[in-house]
Motif scaffolding. Structure first.
Motif, PDB file in Angstrom:
ATOM      1  N   LEU A 111      21.087 -12.510  77.482  1.00 32.71           N
ATOM      2  CA  LEU A 111      21.612 -11.761  76.488  1.00 32.71           C
ATOM      3  C   LEU A 111      21.408 -10.265  76.981  1.00 32.71           C
ATOM      4  CD1 LEU A 111      19.578 -13.438  73.663  1.00 32.71           C
ATOM      5  CD2 LEU A 111      21.950 -13.453  73.729  1.00 32.71           C
ATOM      6  N   GLY A 112      22.605  -9.381  76.512  1.00 36.05           N
ATOM      7  CA  GLY A 112      22.760  -8.002  76.891  1.00 36.05           C
ATOM      8  C   GLY A 112      23.114  -7.222  75.695  1.00 36.05           C
ATOM      9  N   LYS A 113      23.821  -5.974  76.051  1.00 34.57           N
ATOM     10  CA  LYS A 113      24.052  -5.092  75.234  1.00 34.57           C
ATOM     11  C   LYS A 113      25.291  -5.742  74.144  1.00 34.57           C
ATOM     12  CE  LYS A 113      25.756  -2.067  78.041  1.00 34.57           C
ATOM     13  NZ  LYS A 113      26.576  -0.781  78.560  1.00 34.57           N
ATOM     14  N   LEU A 114      24.868  -5.639  72.764  1.00 36.44           N
ATOM     15  CA  LEU A 114      25.602  -6.028  71.674  1.00 36.44           C
ATOM     16  C   LEU A 114      25.635  -5.028  70.751  1.00 36.44           C
ATOM     17  CD1 LEU A 114      24.035  -9.857  71.797  1.00 36.44           C
ATOM     18  CD2 LEU A 114      26.476  -9.099  72.721  1.00 36.44           C
ATOM     19  N   ASP A 115      26.897  -5.032  70.007  1.00 42.08           N
ATOM     20  CA  ASP A 115      27.011  -4.100  68.795  1.00 42.08           C
ATOM     21  C   ASP A 115      25.936  -4.693  67.601  1.00 42.08           C
ATOM     22  OD1 ASP A 115      28.444  -2.645  70.045  1.00 42.08           O
ATOM     23  OD2 ASP A 115      30.499  -3.542  69.431  1.00 42.08           O
ATOM     24  N   GLU A 116      26.070  -6.066  67.275  1.00 46.07           N
ATOM     25  CA  GLU A 116      25.340  -6.486  66.087  1.00 46.07           C
ATOM     26  C   GLU A 116      24.513  -7.479  66.573  1.00 46.07           C
ATOM     27  OE1 GLU A 116      27.553  -5.827  62.121  1.00 46.07           O
ATOM     28  OE2 GLU A 116      28.900  -6.434  63.701  1.00 46.07           O
ATOM     29  N   ASP A 118      21.741  -8.861  65.864  1.00 40.75           N
ATOM     30  CA  ASP A 118      20.788  -9.564  64.575  1.00 40.75           C
ATOM     31  C   ASP A 118      22.046 -10.503  63.802  1.00 40.75           C
ATOM     32  OD1 ASP A 118      18.600  -8.464  65.193  1.00 40.75           O
ATOM     33  OD2 ASP A 118      18.727  -6.904  63.905  1.00 40.75           O
ATOM     34  N   LYS A 119      23.130 -10.051  63.822  1.00 38.81           N
ATOM     35  CA  LYS A 119      24.215 -10.502  63.325  1.00 38.81           C
ATOM     36  C   LYS A 119      24.629 -12.060  64.155  1.00 38.81           C
ATOM     37  CE  LYS A 119      29.301 -10.442  62.020  1.00 38.81           C
ATOM     38  NZ  LYS A 119      30.295  -9.444  62.187  1.00 38.81           N
ATOM     39  N   LEU A 120      24.614 -11.843  65.263  1.00 38.95           N
ATOM     40  CA  LEU A 120      25.087 -12.764  66.196  1.00 38.95           C
ATOM     41  C   LEU A 120      23.891 -14.230  66.489  1.00 38.95           C
ATOM     42  CD1 LEU A 120      26.898 -10.733  68.999  1.00 38.95           C
ATOM     43  CD2 LEU A 120      27.665 -12.204  66.990  1.00 38.95           C
ATOM     44  N   ALA A 121      22.530 -13.559  66.369  1.00 34.44           N
ATOM     45  CA  ALA A 121      21.449 -14.518  66.525  1.00 34.44           C
ATOM     46  C   ALA A 121      21.389 -15.676  65.930  1.00 34.44           C
ATOM     47  CB  ALA A 121      20.094 -13.715  66.238  1.00 34.44           C
ATOM     48  N   SER A 122      21.920 -15.750  64.474  1.00 34.76           N
ATOM     49  CA  SER A 122      22.271 -16.960  63.795  1.00 34.76           C
ATOM     50  C   SER A 122      22.922 -18.132  64.528  1.00 34.76           C
ATOM     51  CB  SER A 122      22.633 -16.805  62.523  1.00 34.76           C
ATOM     52  OG  SER A 122      24.026 -16.190  62.563  1.00 34.76           O
ATOM     53  N   GLY A 123      23.779 -17.725  65.647  1.00 36.77           N
ATOM     54  CA  GLY A 123      24.748 -18.676  66.175  1.00 36.77           C
ATOM     55  C   GLY A 123      23.899 -19.502  67.252  1.00 36.77           C
ATOM     56  N   ILE A 124      22.593 -18.946  67.697  1.00 37.94           N
ATOM     57  CA  ILE A 124      21.921 -19.376  68.862  1.00 37.94           C
ATOM     58  C   ILE A 124      20.782 -20.340  68.434  1.00 37.94           C
ATOM     59  CG2 ILE A 124      20.714 -18.733  71.066  1.00 37.94           C
ATOM     60  CD1 ILE A 124      22.041 -16.087  70.932  1.00 37.94           C
ATOM     61  N   ALA A 125      20.925 -21.635  68.557  1.00 41.67           N
ATOM     62  CA  ALA A 125      19.991 -22.585  68.195  1.00 41.67           C
ATOM     63  C   ALA A 125      18.418 -22.355  68.678  1.00 41.67           C
ATOM     64  CB  ALA A 125      20.327 -24.020  68.657  1.00 41.67           C
ATOM     65  N   ALA A 126      17.474 -22.584  68.043  1.00 41.69           N
ATOM     66  CA  ALA A 126      16.150 -22.440  68.220  1.00 41.69           C
ATOM     67  C   ALA A 126      15.826 -22.875  69.596  1.00 41.69           C
ATOM     68  CB  ALA A 126      15.127 -22.776  67.235  1.00 41.69           C
ATOM     69  N   HIS A 127      16.120 -24.110  70.080  1.00 39.48           N
ATOM     70  CA  HIS A 127      15.851 -24.629  71.195  1.00 39.48           C
ATOM     71  C   HIS A 127      16.419 -24.043  72.399  1.00 39.48           C
ATOM     72  CE1 HIS A 127      19.846 -26.614  70.804  1.00 39.48           C
ATOM     73  NE2 HIS A 127      19.718 -26.856  72.225  1.00 39.48           N
ATOM     74  N   THR A 129      16.730 -21.393  75.213  1.00 42.58           N
ATOM     75  CA  THR A 129      15.903 -20.168  75.932  1.00 42.58           C
ATOM     76  C   THR A 129      16.433 -18.843  76.076  1.00 42.58           C
ATOM     77  OG1 THR A 129      14.443 -21.893  76.972  1.00 42.58           O
ATOM     78  CG2 THR A 129      14.173 -19.843  77.907  1.00 42.58           C
ATOM     79  N   ARG A 130      16.110 -17.962  75.567  1.00 39.34           N
ATOM     80  CA  ARG A 130      16.733 -16.492  75.471  1.00 39.34           C
ATOM     81  C   ARG A 130      16.228 -15.666  76.747  1.00 39.34           C
ATOM     82  NH1 ARG A 130      17.279 -14.646  69.162  1.00 39.34           N
ATOM     83  NH2 ARG A 130      17.816 -16.794  68.271  1.00 39.34           N
ATOM     84  N   ILE A 131      16.938 -15.237  77.439  1.00 37.70           N
ATOM     85  CA  ILE A 131      16.440 -14.062  78.407  1.00 37.70           C
ATOM     86  C   ILE A 131      17.166 -12.920  78.037  1.00 37.70           C
ATOM     87  CG2 ILE A 131      16.595 -13.470  81.056  1.00 37.70           C
ATOM     88  CD1 ILE A 131      16.744 -16.423  81.582  1.00 37.70           C
ATOM     89  N   ALA A 132      16.516 -11.664  77.877  1.00 40.41           N
ATOM     90  CA  ALA A 132      17.167 -10.293  77.468  1.00 40.41           C
ATOM     91  C   ALA A 132      17.305  -9.563  78.769  1.00 40.41           C
ATOM     92  CB  ALA A 132      16.237  -9.636  76.389  1.00 40.41           C
ATOM     93  N   MET A 133      18.634  -9.017  78.804  1.00 40.29           N
ATOM     94  CA  MET A 133      18.896  -7.922  79.850  1.00 40.29           C
ATOM     95  C   MET A 133      18.043  -6.860  79.586  1.00 40.29           C
ATOM     96  SD  MET A 133      22.636  -8.683  80.804  1.00 40.29           S
ATOM     97  CE  MET A 133      23.328 -10.460  81.094  1.00 40.29           C
ATOM     98  N   PRO A 134      17.998  -5.749  80.272  1.00 40.08           N
ATOM     99  CA  PRO A 134      17.199  -4.603  80.020  1.00 40.08           C
ATOM    100  C   PRO A 134      17.971  -3.389  79.121  1.00 40.08           C
ATOM    101  CG  PRO A 134      17.988  -4.262  82.245  1.00 40.08           C
ATOM    102  CD  PRO A 134      18.340  -5.715  81.879  1.00 40.08           C
ATOM    103  N   TYR A 135      18.339  -3.973  78.042  1.00 44.13           N
ATOM    104  CA  TYR A 135      18.980  -3.411  77.196  1.00 44.13           C
ATOM    105  C   TYR A 135      18.646  -3.676  75.459  1.00 44.13           C
ATOM    106  CZ  TYR A 135      22.094  -2.652  81.284  1.00 44.13           C
ATOM    107  OH  TYR A 135      22.723  -2.380  82.236  1.00 44.13           O
ATOM    108  N   ALA A 140      13.886 -12.052  72.291  1.00 41.41           N
ATOM    109  CA  ALA A 140      14.135 -13.033  73.345  1.00 41.41           C
ATOM    110  C   ALA A 140      12.611 -13.476  73.834  1.00 41.41           C
ATOM    111  CB  ALA A 140      14.922 -12.389  74.554  1.00 41.41           C
ATOM    112  N   GLU A 141      12.559 -14.583  74.488  1.00 43.07           N
ATOM    113  CA  GLU A 141      11.501 -15.302  74.981  1.00 43.07           C
ATOM    114  C   GLU A 141      10.909 -14.447  76.330  1.00 43.07           C
ATOM    115  OE1 GLU A 141      13.510 -17.133  74.034  1.00 43.07           O
ATOM    116  OE2 GLU A 141      13.006 -18.891  73.193  1.00 43.07           O
ATOM    117  N   HIS A 142      12.106 -14.001  76.978  1.00 41.90           N
ATOM    118  CA  HIS A 142      11.883 -13.592  78.385  1.00 41.90           C
ATOM    119  C   HIS A 142      12.783 -12.166  78.571  1.00 41.90           C
ATOM    120  CE1 HIS A 142       9.926 -17.228  79.561  1.00 41.90           C
ATOM    121  NE2 HIS A 142      11.117 -17.758  79.052  1.00 41.90           N
TER     122      HIS A 142
END
Length: 546
Positions: A111-116, A118-127, A129-135, A140-142
């Motif tokens: 996951l990286g820079k996104l405009d919204e 929180d709005k998009l988060a609902s499309g990603i199932a809980a199972h 694994t999320r990795i956040a870029m430095p933005y 995210a878990e990582h």
């Protein structure tokens, strides 16, 4: 020369110019440069991390981010780990994100820079694994830096094979759910290797990345072409900094879409009105100085290859840019062959066409007028959809769904979509694309969509340009009426446009009127305006939406 696959090509530049800058990323107005050696270190650390998180070679990893250096690094890491990338559009609706992630079976998402976010988060199932870029992005878990610091660079080289599935690119889908286009390492490498050779791209070129990297055109023209020619890429920081970033970078290769080329024009005309600019350009020496100043103001004074694609661009707009010393090369391609199609090469441009086929690409028009393509860049098929694959790939030919004509010199002219042709109530067939192109020549027109199924005559839905919205209504109506009359003079009787219907709401991705790749969803607009069209008064040819 033997074709180098993407990781081999990266290693080529890593050996030849390890400390040269490949990626330039602005953060809070400060540019951060990454050499080929630094990119290699980060990509190998991320590859180790992905494998440590349980990813198994052959599995799919999603990318959801605006353009940034870490997007490229992530793509390389996915390849190093023997995984398959699945890019997602940052402007996609949560429901479509959920569909793609489930359909592709992704277990990890970067996951990286996104405009919204929180709005998009609902499309990603809980199972997943999320990795956040430095933005700033969603939870995210990582975190990028922590994860990379915790893992040593992956040793050795993943042995890529030409037939390996490298990426699944989901089409933006003008109708129905998106389809997953499976592209091999060979197809993607073949496209870039031949394009950079044909266009004489070298490490001295400069790319600028701002259109979605999830789109085949940006990924081909910027990511893969820069990889194969060894040239640096600078990224835009934000929409607010776009103009200043572009002026600072001054790319030599620049790709945009028609809507943005129109916006650039409007920006110039806001500072220098059309009548004044026309007068200045007619004065020989002064005209050249003015044109040079306009190019520099846009940040395109060094650009030697200017490209427009993804949708049709009006010849009027192309002529306007040519007068300023900027010849835009229109091209044509699809995700299904990694955008490696026809192209107007610099110095060999025919306006109104999308150019001639690129090397090692065959183009023919079948009896129905449909454009067929054959090359080594064709997709392996649609992921998990053998029936749709069989409908599109027949005897080695890609059936594009587009209609076209080839002229005597081999230049291709697009005449519309096979399925877009509609029949009026008089039983006459109309192809909307050429008529829309004529209407779009007016600088008052931002976007146009021709309707006419079961109507006596076609009519045009028009989204006005920002400049048009600032004009007195009476003057605008007169100008558009004259333009409508001029367009109709060039059309057959059954094609003539009865009305211009001026919509009040802009067509955007958010309201469902456009795809994430900025293509109009014709079926959506037809449904949305059906009632208003039916109730439209018949005493005026220019009608404003109430």
């Amino acid at each position: 020369m033997t074709l180098q696959l993407p990781l081999e090509r990266f290693n080529h530049w890593l050996d030849r110019q390890p400390d040269a800058i490949w990626l330039r990323q602005p953060v809070d107005g400060v540019w951060h440069d990454y050499s080929w050696r630094q990119v290699d270190d980060q990509a190998r650390r991320l590859a180790s991390a992905l494998l440590a998180l349980g990813c198994v070679p052959g599995e799919r990893v999603a990318l959801l981010a605006k353009n940034c250096a870490e997007w490229f690094i992530s793509d390389l890491a996915i390849q190093h780990a023997g995984l398959i990338s699945v890019p997602l559009y940052p402007l996609q609706a949560p429901e479509q994100i959920a569909y793609v992630l489930e359909h592709a079976g992704c277990k990890v998402i970067l996951l990286g820079k996104l405009d919204e976010p929180d709005k998009l988060a609902s499309g990603i199932a809980a199972h997943i694994t999320r990795i956040a870029m430095p933005y700033p992005t969603m939870a995210a878990e990582h975190q990028w830096q922590t994860l990379l610091a915790a893992h040593e660079p992956l040793l050795g080289a993943h042995l890529q094979r030409g037939e390996d599935l490298l990426s699944i690119l989901y089409t933006s889908g003008t109708t129905g759910q998106p389809k997953g286009v499976m592209l091999s390492a060979h197809a993607m490498a073949f496209s870039a290797a031949n394009a950079t050779a044909e266009l004489n791209m070298t490490p001295q070129d400069q790319f600028f990345s701002y259109l979605p990297l999830s789109h085949a055109a940006e990924r081909f023209l910027v990511e893969f072409n820069s990889l194969y020619c060894g040239a640096p890429v600078a990224f835009v920081e934000s929409l607010e900094t776009f103009a200043s970033d572009l002026r600072q970078v001054r790319p030599t290769v620049f790709f945009s879409v028609p809507r943005l080329w129109t916006r650039f024009q409007q920006g110039v005309l806001e500072k220098l009105p059309a009548h004044k600019l026309d007068r200045l350009l007619r004065i020989p020496l002064l005209g050249r100085l003015v044109a040079r100043k306009v190019r520099a103001g846009l940040g395109l004074d060094r650009a030697r290859i200017l490209v427009s694609g993804a949708a049709a661009i009006s010849t009027g707009l192309l002529e306007w840019y040519r007068r300023l010393g900027m010849t835009i090369c229109e091209g044509y391609g699809m995700t299904e062959h990694f955008a490696y199609g026809c192209f107007n090469r610099p110095g060999q441009v025919r306006f109104g066409t999308v150019g001639r086929p690129m090397p090692h690409l065959e183009v023919r028009i079948d009896a129905s007028g449909e454009i067929l393509l054959r090359s080594e860049t064709l997709m392996q098929g649609y992921y998990r959809e053998p029936e749709k694959t069989a409908e599109t790939l027949k005897d080695g030919w890609l059936h594009t769904g587009d209609r076209g004509q080839l002229d005597e010199a081999g230049y291709l002219r697009i005449t519309g979509r096979v399925k877009d042709i509609f029949k009026t109530s008089k039983g006459k067939y109309v192809a909307p694309a050429p008529i829309e192109g004529e209407i779009a020549k007016s600088h008052w027109v931002e976007q146009v969509c021709l309707m006419g199924s079961n109507l006596d005559q076609p009519l045009a839905l028009i989204e006005l340009s920002p400049a048009a919205r600032q004009q007195p209504r009476e003057m605008l109506e007169q100008s558009l009426s004259e333009h409508l009359h001029a367009v109709n003079q060039r059309l057959e009787a059954h094609e003539r446009v009865s009305h211009f219907y001026l919509v009040s709401e802009a067509w955007t991705v958010d309201n469902g009127s456009m795809t994430p790749t900025m293509k109009i969803r014709r079926n959506v607009l037809e449904i949305r305006y059906a009632e208003a069209i039916a109730a439209m008064p018949g005493d005026a040819v220019i009608v404003w939406e109430r």
